[in-house]
Structure formats: structure tokens, C-alpha cells
Design a protein around this motif. Structure first.
Motif, PDB file in Angstrom:
ATOM      1  N   ARG A 169       0.843  -1.210   0.000  1.00 53.54           N
ATOM      2  CA  ARG A 169       0.000   0.000   0.000  1.00 53.54           C
ATOM      3  C   ARG A 169       0.870   1.248   0.000  1.00 53.54           C
ATOM      4  NH1 ARG A 169      -2.743   2.694  -1.845  1.00 53.54           N
ATOM      5  NH2 ARG A 169      -4.823   3.460  -1.312  1.00 53.54           N
ATOM      6  N   HIS A 170       2.024   1.203   0.643  1.00 48.75           N
ATOM      7  CA  HIS A 170       2.966   2.317   0.630  1.00 48.75           C
ATOM      8  C   HIS A 170       3.440   2.591  -0.794  1.00 48.75           C
ATOM      9  CE1 HIS A 170       6.122   4.889   2.485  1.00 48.75           C
ATOM     10  NE2 HIS A 170       6.822   4.502   1.436  1.00 48.75           N
ATOM     11  N   GLN A 171       3.752   1.546  -1.537  1.00 47.87           N
ATOM     12  CA  GLN A 171       4.184   1.709  -2.922  1.00 47.87           C
ATOM     13  C   GLN A 171       3.096   2.339  -3.779  1.00 47.87           C
ATOM     14  OE1 GLN A 171       5.126  -2.395  -3.604  1.00 47.87           O
ATOM     15  NE2 GLN A 171       7.310  -2.126  -3.211  1.00 47.87           N
ATOM     16  N   GLU A 172       1.857   1.941  -3.584  1.00 48.30           N
ATOM     17  CA  GLU A 172       0.760   2.512  -4.356  1.00 48.30           C
ATOM     18  C   GLU A 172       0.559   3.988  -4.020  1.00 48.30           C
ATOM     19  OE1 GLU A 172      -2.591   0.095  -3.497  1.00 48.30           O
ATOM     20  OE2 GLU A 172      -1.876  -1.634  -4.631  1.00 48.30           O
ATOM     21  N   ALA A 173       0.669   4.332  -2.734  1.00 47.45           N
ATOM     22  CA  ALA A 173       0.474   5.729  -2.335  1.00 47.45           C
ATOM     23  C   ALA A 173       1.610   6.614  -2.859  1.00 47.45           C
ATOM     24  CB  ALA A 173       0.386   5.825  -0.813  1.00 47.45           C
ATOM     25  N   VAL A 174       2.835   6.122  -2.827  1.00 47.41           N
ATOM     26  CA  VAL A 174       3.962   6.901  -3.364  1.00 47.41           C
ATOM     27  C   VAL A 174       3.813   7.075  -4.871  1.00 47.41           C
ATOM     28  CG1 VAL A 174       6.456   6.867  -3.733  1.00 47.41           C
ATOM     29  CG2 VAL A 174       5.526   6.269  -1.500  1.00 47.41           C
ATOM     30  N   ALA A 175       3.338   6.037  -5.561  1.00 44.10           N
ATOM     31  CA  ALA A 175       3.123   6.139  -7.002  1.00 44.10           C
ATOM     32  C   ALA A 175       2.059   7.177  -7.342  1.00 44.10           C
ATOM     33  CB  ALA A 175       2.733   4.775  -7.574  1.00 44.10           C
ATOM     34  N   ASP A 176       1.116   7.434  -6.419  1.00 42.44           N
ATOM     35  CA  ASP A 176       0.095   8.461  -6.621  1.00 42.44           C
ATOM     36  C   ASP A 176       0.601   9.867  -6.327  1.00 42.44           C
ATOM     37  OD1 ASP A 176      -1.715   6.561  -7.388  1.00 42.44           O
ATOM     38  OD2 ASP A 176      -2.619   6.347  -5.406  1.00 42.44           O
ATOM     39  N   GLY A 177       1.882   9.986  -5.917  1.00 36.72           N
ATOM     40  CA  GLY A 177       2.475  11.300  -5.673  1.00 36.72           C
ATOM     41  C   GLY A 177       2.279  11.851  -4.278  1.00 36.72           C
ATOM     42  N   ARG A 178       2.000  11.032  -3.311  1.00 36.30           N
ATOM     43  CA  ARG A 178       1.785  11.505  -1.940  1.00 36.30           C
ATOM     44  C   ARG A 178       3.116  11.647  -1.215  1.00 36.30           C
ATOM     45  NH1 ARG A 178      -3.676  10.835  -0.442  1.00 36.30           N
ATOM     46  NH2 ARG A 178      -4.871   9.562  -1.912  1.00 36.30           N
ATOM     47  N   ASP A 179       3.131  12.576  -0.235  1.00 36.01           N
ATOM     48  CA  ASP A 179       4.331  12.726   0.581  1.00 36.01           C
ATOM     49  C   ASP A 179       4.317  11.688   1.706  1.00 36.01           C
ATOM     50  OD1 ASP A 179       2.357  13.659   2.215  1.00 36.01           O
ATOM     51  OD2 ASP A 179       3.078  15.720   2.308  1.00 36.01           O
ATOM     52  N   ILE A 180       5.365  11.703   2.545  1.00 36.42           N
ATOM     53  CA  ILE A 180       5.530  10.671   3.558  1.00 36.42           C
ATOM     54  C   ILE A 180       4.401  10.679   4.590  1.00 36.42           C
ATOM     55  CG2 ILE A 180       7.014   9.846   5.429  1.00 36.42           C
ATOM     56  CD1 ILE A 180       7.968   9.122   2.663  1.00 36.42           C
ATOM     57  N   PRO A 181       4.026  11.820   5.193  1.00 36.49           N
ATOM     58  CA  PRO A 181       2.908  11.781   6.167  1.00 36.49           C
ATOM     59  C   PRO A 181       1.590  11.334   5.552  1.00 36.49           C
ATOM     60  CG  PRO A 181       4.203  13.786   6.438  1.00 36.49           C
ATOM     61  CD  PRO A 181       4.659  13.156   5.164  1.00 36.49           C
ATOM     62  N   ASP A 182       1.276  11.835   4.336  1.00 38.95           N
ATOM     63  CA  ASP A 182       0.036  11.402   3.697  1.00 38.95           C
ATOM     64  C   ASP A 182       0.078   9.927   3.341  1.00 38.95           C
ATOM     65  OD1 ASP A 182      -1.046  13.903   3.899  1.00 38.95           O
ATOM     66  OD2 ASP A 182      -0.523  14.518   1.856  1.00 38.95           O
ATOM     67  N   THR A 183       1.247   9.453   2.923  1.00 43.48           N
ATOM     68  CA  THR A 183       1.389   8.027   2.615  1.00 43.48           C
ATOM     69  C   THR A 183       1.146   7.178   3.852  1.00 43.48           C
ATOM     70  OG1 THR A 183       2.955   8.463   0.819  1.00 43.48           O
ATOM     71  CG2 THR A 183       2.981   6.264   1.801  1.00 43.48           C
TER      72      THR A 183
END
Length: 467
Positions: free
Chosen positions: A134-148
Motif C-alpha cells: 500500500r505504501h508503494q501505491e500511495a507513493v506512485a500516486d504522488g503523496r508525501d511521507i505523512p500522507d502516505t
């Protein structure tokens, strides 16, 4: 914002403070356990304690390399694998330290310690793989670390929380009504699940915030062209209804018959074995009822909770049949301990899939497409979790002797059947057959237009996957 998401966001924003706090907690638990020593529960047969105990040195030599190698193959990064190994080690050390320290008040057993190690490895590996994916998917969506970290907590973290509560509540029923042999096992399971769930919501976000998590590897990079057998098609529920459901039902029936026939000659004394007595049946019913209540609160539709329990019973019957085929006499601890060990990974996978189905359904997709999308998006994480759990069970089988060796092999085989057939194939069929009675309220296009958002595309990384 839920409290768990806030906690994960804070831990990701303050990773060094979180690591320091966990280091202090781990040291206190380990020192407390070393100071008090392990106190065995009174009234346990000495032969049972000697048979089920594994060799710690042999288990460490066999199990640690296998688990680390599987994590590296699944995660594809040496740094992330190191973080995952540290996460597993912290959970096991803390849980064993707490169980040892509390053994002066709540006596334990060698069997309970073995269950703590095995259950801790498989449950913690599930949390790591689900969160990393899920972390990989959130980073791929362009989210920063806290939002991820917040997105991971709302999906994989909520999975850890719901499954942890379900396991702990069901084990509480076993702890309250269990005998002197099973009560320590249930208590150890409660402790290690509580520690693993807490670490998944606090320690894991801090570790992921400090490490560069690589993009997930795809099958198409390894094999050119299309591999139809490895893809999830739209007609997966139909194929599952025709193939997987009869196969699982036949395995469960054969397992039940073999188990009952083998149980008939366990004792020379007249009467049923301890695991077929009225108290054992009452314990099992209490555990199932508590599990239904937790899943009903978490997912609302009653058919989803009932289907979850029915699939759990099927998996346990298959595992008991596999165990009965390997041993001449079924030990009295085996059925309930098998239920305890299987409840960890099976509940994690089950809740993770339900969250995926629910997130797809909330986008307005049909039941059939939501099932297909949920299985497809969960395939890599579930496959990695099953591989790690299978390796851990094999290592326990090799490190154990006699009955516990057969127990390890049976658990490994049952995990494969549970994950491949029961959860990813039969579960979508049962939920689809329930229709609107087993489904969630969908977000309609009109509701999206009123809220100022466009309807997310099926399979996109939109807000619906944050549910």
C-alpha cells in the motif's frame, strides 16, 4: 481522521522518536522477562511438554535464513528486507519478553512459546507486506511521507487492527474456558497479536518513512508477453464456483471423516477425546460467535461475517484432515492449537481482501468487477505473505520432533489451501451470491457530483481506495 491514521501520520513524521520509544519498550520487556524467568503452568503432563517443544537453536538456524530469504525475494530490496527483519525481531522479542515476565502471574508452557514465535512471524510478515504494498501505491500516486503513512494506516493499518481485534477476541474466549493446556496458548496468542498490531500502526510507519521503498516488481518484467494463467479475468467468480468450491468442500469432508475415524482410537478409555468433548465444542462455538461480532461491527453486512466464519471452519477441517493423515494418534492439543495458528494468517488475508472488495465497491463498480479488481490488486501482497508463512511453518516442521513435526507440515499445507482456494476464490463467490444483502452501499455518480469530485475510474488510485 481516525485515531490510528493520526498515530501513523505522527510516527512517520517523527521516526527517530518512535524508534527510540520502541527500543525502550523492547528493552523493558526483554529485561523483565529475563529477570523473572519462564514459569510453566502447573498440571501439564511432562511428556506433552517435552514432545511439542522445538529446539530453539535449530529453529533459529533453519527458520531465520528461510524467512529472510523469502522476504528479500518478495520485497526486492535489501534495505526494506532488513527493516522487515528488524520489525519481526522486535515483535518476537517484545512478545516473548512479556509472556515470560507475566508467567509469574499467568503461567505459560513451552507449547505457548512455540505458538508465539510461529504466530508472531506469520502475522508480522502479513502486516509488513500489506503495508509495503500500500505504501508503494500511495507513493506512485504522488503523496508525501505523512500522507502516505495516513493512507497505509487507513487500509493496511485498519486491516491489522480489525484482524488483530478479531483474533484477540476469539482467543479470549479460548483463554477463559480453556483447560490448563490451552489457556497458556491462547494467552500467548493474545500477547503476540496485540504487540504485532501495535507495531504495525506505530513502528512500521516509522521504518517505512526512513527507507526508500522500491516500486513493485511485475511479472511482465520477468517473462515477456502475456501469461494468461497468472492473470485474474472477469470470470474468476464463475470459474471459482465451478472448480474451487467443490474442491474445498471435498477436502473439508474428507478431512472431517479422516479426523473422526482417527480420533476413535486415541484413548483406550471409553468416551470421546478431549477435543471432541462438550467443553471443546462450547469453546469453539464461543470463539466463532465472538469472531462474527467483530467482523459484523467492522464490515456491517451479516452475510459477510457468516461467510468469514464458514470459510474458517472449512480451512480448519482441511488442516485437521491433513494432520490426521500423518499421525497415528492425534494429540489432544493439536486441533485447538491448529485453529489458533491458522487464525492469524487466514484472518489477515481475509480482512485484507474484504477491505479491497469494499474499496472497489464504494467506487460504484458492480459486484463482479469489484471482486476481480480486489483480487487482482491483492494478489502480490497475499502471495508474498503466504510464501513467508509457508516457509515459517516448514522451518517449524523441520525443527520439531514427532507430533510437532507433523503439525508444522500440516499447517503449511493448510495455509496454501486456505489462501489459494478458500480466500481468493471461494470468498468472492460467497459474497457475490449474497447479492445486495452482502454488499456495501455504493457511492453513486450523483453523490460524487454533489461533493465536487468526479467519479473515480475503476482501478484508479483515487480516494475510494483510502477507505
Amino acid at each position: 481522521m481516525p485515531l490510528t491514521a493520526r498515530a501513523a501520520r505522527w510516527c512517520a513524521g517523527h521516526p527517530h522518536g518512535t524508534l527510540a520509544a520502541w527500543l525502550v519498550f523492547l528493552s523493558v520487556a526483554a529485561l523483565g522477562g529475563a529477570g523473572t524467568g519462564l514459569r510453566l503452568a502447573p498440571g501439564l503432563p511432562g511428556s506433552v511438554t517435552a514432545v511439542v517443544a522445538t529446539d530453539p537453536a535449530k529453529l533459529l538456524v533453519l527458520g531465520a535464513p528461510v524467512v529472510v530469504a523469502l522476504l528479500w525475494l518478495v520485497l526486492g530490496s535489501a534495505l526494506v528486507t532488513l527493516a522487515a527483519a528488524l520489525f519481526l525481531g522486535a515483535v518476537l522479542a517484545t512478545a516473548l519478553g512479556l509472556v515470560t515476565a507475566l508467567s509469574s502471574v499467568l503461567p505459560t508452557s513451552h507449547l505457548a512459546c512455540d505458538v508465539v514465535v510461529l504466530l508472531g512471524v506469520v502475522v508480522s510478515a502479513d502486516h509488513v507486506l500489506f503495508s509495503v504494498r500500500r505504501h508503494q501505491e500511495a507513493v506512485a500516486d504522488g503523496r508525501d511521507i505523512p500522507d502516505t503513512a495516513q493512507v497505509v494506516a487507513a487500509t493496511a493499518g485498519r486491516t491489522a487492527l480489525v484482524s488483530g481485534i478479531a483474533i484477540a477476541v476469539s482467543m479470549t474466549g479460548l483463554w477463559l474456558v480453556g483447560d490448563a493446556l490451552l489457556a497458556p496458548v491462547a494467552f500467548g496468542a493474545i500477547v503476540v497479536v496485540a504487540v504485532s498490531t501495535s507495531a504495525a500502526l506505530t513502528l512500521l510507519p516509522a521504518l517505512l518513512a526512513l527507507l526508500p521503498v522500491p516500486a513493485p516488481r511485475r511479472i511482465r518484467r520477468w517473462w515477456p508477453g502475456r501469461v494468461p494463467a497468472l492473470r485474474v479475468h472477469r470470470d474468476t467468480p464463475r470459474l471459482a464456483a465451478r472448480l474451487a468450491a467443490p474442491v474445498v468442500g471435498l477436502l473439508a469432508l474428507l478431512g472431517l471423516l479422516h479426523f473422526l475415524l482417527r480420533s476413535a482410537g486415541v484413548h483406550d478409555l471409553p468416551g470421546a477425546p478431549p477435543y471432541l468433548s462438550g467443553d471443546a465444542v462450547l469453546t469453539l462455538v464461543l470463539m466463532l460467535v465472538l469472531t462474527v461480532l467483530v467482523l459484523l461491527i467492522a464490515f456491517r453486512p451479516i452475510l459477510v461475517a457468516l461467510a468469514s466464519v464458514a470459510l474458517g471452519v472449512l480451512s480448519v477441517l482441511v488442516a485437521l484432515g491433513l494432520l490426521a493423515m500423518q499421525v497415528a494418534h492425534i494429540p489432544e492439543w493439536a486441533p485447538m492449537v491448529l485453529l489458533v495458528v491458522l487464525s492469524g494468517p487466514s484472518t489477515d488475508i481475509h480482512v485484507y481482501l474484504l477491505h479491497r472488495f469494499r474499496s472497489e465497491a464504494l467506487t460504484g463498480m458492480s459486484a463482479r468487477h469489484a471482486m476481480t479488481g480486489g483480487v487482482r490488486r491483492s494478489a502480490s501482497a497475499i502471495g508474498g505473505a503466504v510464501a513467508v508463512a509457508f516457509g515459517a511453518c516448514i522451518a517449524f516442521g523441520l525443527a520439531g520432533t514427532g507430533e510437532f513435526r507433523a503439525f508444522g507440515w500440516s499447517t503449511a499445507a493448510a495455509l496454501l489451501v486456505d489462501a489459494v482456494l478458500v480466500r481468493t476464490l471461494v470468498l468472492p463467490v460467497l459474497i457475490s451470491l449474497g447479492g445486495q444483502l452482502s454488499w456495501w452501499r455504493r457511492i453513486t455518480p450523483r453523490a460524487h457530483s454533489r461533493s465536487g469530485r468526479g467519479r473515480p475510474r475503476p482501478g484508479s488510485g483515487g480516494a475510494a481506495r483510502n477507505h
